[in-house]
Design an enzyme around this catalytic site. Structure first.
Site, PDB file in Angstrom:
ATOM      1  N   GLU A  13     -10.561  -8.408  46.342  1.00  0.00           N
ATOM      2  CA  GLU A  13     -11.040  -9.675  46.886  1.00  0.00           C
ATOM      3  C   GLU A  13     -12.116  -9.481  47.961  1.00  0.00           C
ATOM      4  O   GLU A  13     -12.367 -10.382  48.760  1.00  0.00           O
ATOM      5  CB  GLU A  13      -9.868 -10.467  47.457  1.00  0.00           C
ATOM      6  CG  GLU A  13      -8.828 -10.839  46.423  1.00  0.00           C
ATOM      7  CD  GLU A  13      -7.637 -11.535  47.030  1.00  0.00           C
ATOM      8  OE1 GLU A  13      -7.744 -12.724  47.348  1.00  0.00           O
ATOM      9  OE2 GLU A  13      -6.591 -10.871  47.203  1.00  0.00           O
ATOM     10  N   SER A 142      -6.309 -14.549  44.723  1.00  0.00           N
ATOM     11  CA  SER A 142      -7.464 -15.169  44.066  1.00  0.00           C
ATOM     12  C   SER A 142      -7.321 -15.227  42.545  1.00  0.00           C
ATOM     13  O   SER A 142      -8.302 -15.341  41.834  1.00  0.00           O
ATOM     14  CB  SER A 142      -8.767 -14.427  44.424  1.00  0.00           C
ATOM     15  OG  SER A 142      -9.040 -14.563  45.799  1.00  0.00           O
ATOM     16  N   TYR A 209     -13.487 -20.430  41.882  1.00  0.00           N
ATOM     17  CA  TYR A 209     -14.740 -19.943  42.456  1.00  0.00           C
ATOM     18  C   TYR A 209     -15.998 -20.335  41.687  1.00  0.00           C
ATOM     19  O   TYR A 209     -17.099 -19.987  42.111  1.00  0.00           O
ATOM     20  CB  TYR A 209     -14.673 -18.423  42.617  1.00  0.00           C
ATOM     21  CG  TYR A 209     -13.561 -18.019  43.566  1.00  0.00           C
ATOM     22  CD1 TYR A 209     -13.624 -18.348  44.913  1.00  0.00           C
ATOM     23  CD2 TYR A 209     -12.428 -17.347  43.095  1.00  0.00           C
ATOM     24  CE1 TYR A 209     -12.594 -18.008  45.779  1.00  0.00           C
ATOM     25  CE2 TYR A 209     -11.409 -17.003  43.960  1.00  0.00           C
ATOM     26  CZ  TYR A 209     -11.496 -17.333  45.294  1.00  0.00           C
ATOM     27  OH  TYR A 209     -10.477 -16.992  46.148  1.00  0.00           O
ATOM     28  N   ARG A 247      -1.089 -21.250  54.060  1.00  0.00           N
ATOM     29  CA  ARG A 247      -1.272 -22.268  53.026  1.00  0.00           C
ATOM     30  C   ARG A 247      -0.212 -22.060  51.959  1.00  0.00           C
ATOM     31  O   ARG A 247      -0.078 -20.955  51.423  1.00  0.00           O
ATOM     32  CB  ARG A 247      -2.665 -22.156  52.416  1.00  0.00           C
ATOM     33  CG  ARG A 247      -3.094 -23.406  51.623  1.00  0.00           C
ATOM     34  CD  ARG A 247      -4.342 -23.151  50.812  1.00  0.00           C
ATOM     35  NE  ARG A 247      -4.044 -22.333  49.644  1.00  0.00           N
ATOM     36  CZ  ARG A 247      -4.774 -21.282  49.258  1.00  0.00           C
ATOM     37  NH1 ARG A 247      -5.829 -20.908  49.940  1.00  0.00           N
ATOM     38  NH2 ARG A 247      -4.429 -20.602  48.179  1.00  0.00           N
ATOM     39  N   ASP A 249       1.181 -22.930  48.321  1.00  0.00           N
ATOM     40  CA  ASP A 249       0.765 -23.424  47.013  1.00  0.00           C
ATOM     41  C   ASP A 249       1.997 -23.839  46.212  1.00  0.00           C
ATOM     42  O   ASP A 249       2.970 -23.076  46.116  1.00  0.00           O
ATOM     43  CB  ASP A 249      -0.023 -22.354  46.267  1.00  0.00           C
ATOM     44  CG  ASP A 249      -1.335 -22.013  46.964  1.00  0.00           C
ATOM     45  OD1 ASP A 249      -1.812 -22.839  47.773  1.00  0.00           O
ATOM     46  OD2 ASP A 249      -1.882 -20.927  46.709  1.00  0.00           O
ATOM     47  N   GLU A 261       3.414 -19.629  45.935  1.00  0.00           N
ATOM     48  CA  GLU A 261       3.243 -18.520  46.873  1.00  0.00           C
ATOM     49  C   GLU A 261       2.831 -19.059  48.231  1.00  0.00           C
ATOM     50  O   GLU A 261       2.465 -20.230  48.383  1.00  0.00           O
ATOM     51  CB  GLU A 261       2.200 -17.527  46.368  1.00  0.00           C
ATOM     52  CG  GLU A 261       0.811 -18.095  46.194  1.00  0.00           C
ATOM     53  CD  GLU A 261      -0.157 -17.047  45.676  1.00  0.00           C
ATOM     54  OE1 GLU A 261      -0.560 -16.184  46.468  1.00  0.00           O
ATOM     55  OE2 GLU A 261      -0.506 -17.097  44.473  1.00  0.00           O
ATOM     56  N   ASN A 263       0.239 -18.123  51.367  1.00  0.00           N
ATOM     57  CA  ASN A 263      -0.949 -17.346  51.743  1.00  0.00           C
ATOM     58  C   ASN A 263      -1.064 -17.293  53.261  1.00  0.00           C
ATOM     59  O   ASN A 263      -1.226 -18.330  53.909  1.00  0.00           O
ATOM     60  CB  ASN A 263      -2.205 -17.997  51.170  1.00  0.00           C
ATOM     61  CG  ASN A 263      -2.192 -18.051  49.661  1.00  0.00           C
ATOM     62  OD1 ASN A 263      -2.582 -17.113  48.994  1.00  0.00           O
ATOM     63  ND2 ASN A 263      -1.714 -19.173  49.109  1.00  0.00           N
ATOM     64  N   GLY A 267      -8.387 -18.560  52.154  1.00  0.00           N
ATOM     65  CA  GLY A 267      -9.844 -18.557  52.175  1.00  0.00           C
ATOM     66  C   GLY A 267     -10.400 -19.561  53.165  1.00  0.00           C
ATOM     67  O   GLY A 267      -9.828 -20.631  53.383  1.00  0.00           O
TER      68      GLY A 267
END
Length: 307
Positions: A13, A142, A209, A247, A249, A261, A263, A267
């Site tokens: 990443e 990612s 992305y 964060r 998810d 998960e 994070n 990002g």
């Protein structure tokens, strides 16, 4: 205050980390901070490159960034850093371990299997999960190396590919539903975002992305479900000992939020989910960075003296 933006790194990443770091450098208030770019190309550089910093603002993703390794080095050098500590970073990076802890705490998460070596791969065990399944590196991010497998014939190739990216691989039951993400900042939830992939069936690397790869907007949820999402997100952070920001998810299926998960270093590009959520809460990108820095200094026991 001399703030070093630590970016790059050695994981898959790296390019995303560089984008996160560049955005942070642009948005750090020059009236408050002396922003210093710190690009890491190999592990051995870290100790020398962070000398003289008042704070390390972590823009790293993946191994040697999110997994507690960099955090441990910075602690040994007595340099404050942003985000969760060593233990939480390591736990959240390992999806198998984090899911075990979440399930033990009664937090819904999809059934899964995990193998630490390709020789352990047991395709017959996957039948109990039922197809389709999601195959992914246990410690990746990612969505790199992640594949949806709809039938047994595609399983071995997907697992083999995932092992290219990590030393352990997870196969998780695919949960059909609506993906949302709920950020946490300094112990409080920010507005949850709903994610609708436009270029893929699910929120994979391309959807994340590629320009216009996904529609991301404030999630409009029934009041009871919104309370559940917020409470589960807070419970995740408490269970996994996250601090400062994170964060979470989630997939909502038939009104039940299943945690995908957590994070610990999400990002932070201009198109990233956390800044979009903060904006919905009335925060600018610079204000979000201010809040992360202040909460991190408080978490590390450092007096805040930002001019």
């Amino acid at each position: 205050m001399r703030v070093g933006v630590i970016m790059g790194g050695i994981s898959s990443e790296r390019e995303i980390s560089l984008k996160t770091g560049e955005e942070m450098l642009k948005k750090l208030d020059p009236a408050k901070y002396e922003a210093v770019p710190v690009v890491i190309n190999k592990k051995e550089e870290l100790a020398e490159k962070v000398r003289g910093l008042d704070l390390a603002l972590l823009a790293l993703h993946g191994a040697f960034g999110e997994d507690g390794t960099v955090q441990a080095v910075l602690e040994s050098l007595n340099i404050p850093y942003t985000g969760s500590g060593v233990l939480s970073s390591a736990i959240c990076m390992d999806k198998d371990v984090s899911k075990r802890l979440l399930r033990a705490a009664g937090i819904p998460t999809a059934d899964w299997l995990c193998w630490n070596h390709i020789s352990e791969f047991a395709p017959e065990a996957v039948e109990k999960l039922g197809y389709p399944v999601i195959v992914k590196p246990s410690s990746g991010g990612s969505s790199i190396g992640m594949v949806k497998v709809n039938e047994p014939g595609g399983l071995r190739a997907a697992v083999t590919e995932a092992f290219r990216w990590d030393r352990s691989v997870m196969v998780e039951r695919y949960v059909q539903g609506t993906e949302i993400t709920c950020p946490i900042l300094d112990g409080r939830t920010l507005p949850a975002l709903g994610i609708i992939p436009q270029t893929s069936e699910y929120f994979d690397f391309d959807a994340k992305y590629t320009e216009n790869g996904a529609l991301e907007e404030i999630a409009v949820l029934p009041a009871d479900l919104e309370r559940k999402v917020r409470q589960i997100s807070l419970d995740c952070c408490r269970t996994l000992k996250c601090s400062v920001y994170a964060r979470i998810d989630i997939i909502v299926s038939d009104g039940v939020p299943f945690v995908l998960e957590v994070n610990t270093l999400p990002g932070m590009t201009s198109a990233s989910l956390l800044p979009k959520s903060a904006k919905a809460a009335g925060m600018t990108f610079s204000g979000l960075l201010d809040a992360i820095i202040a909460a991190s200094l408080k978490e590390r026991g450092v007096p805040v003296h930002v001019q």
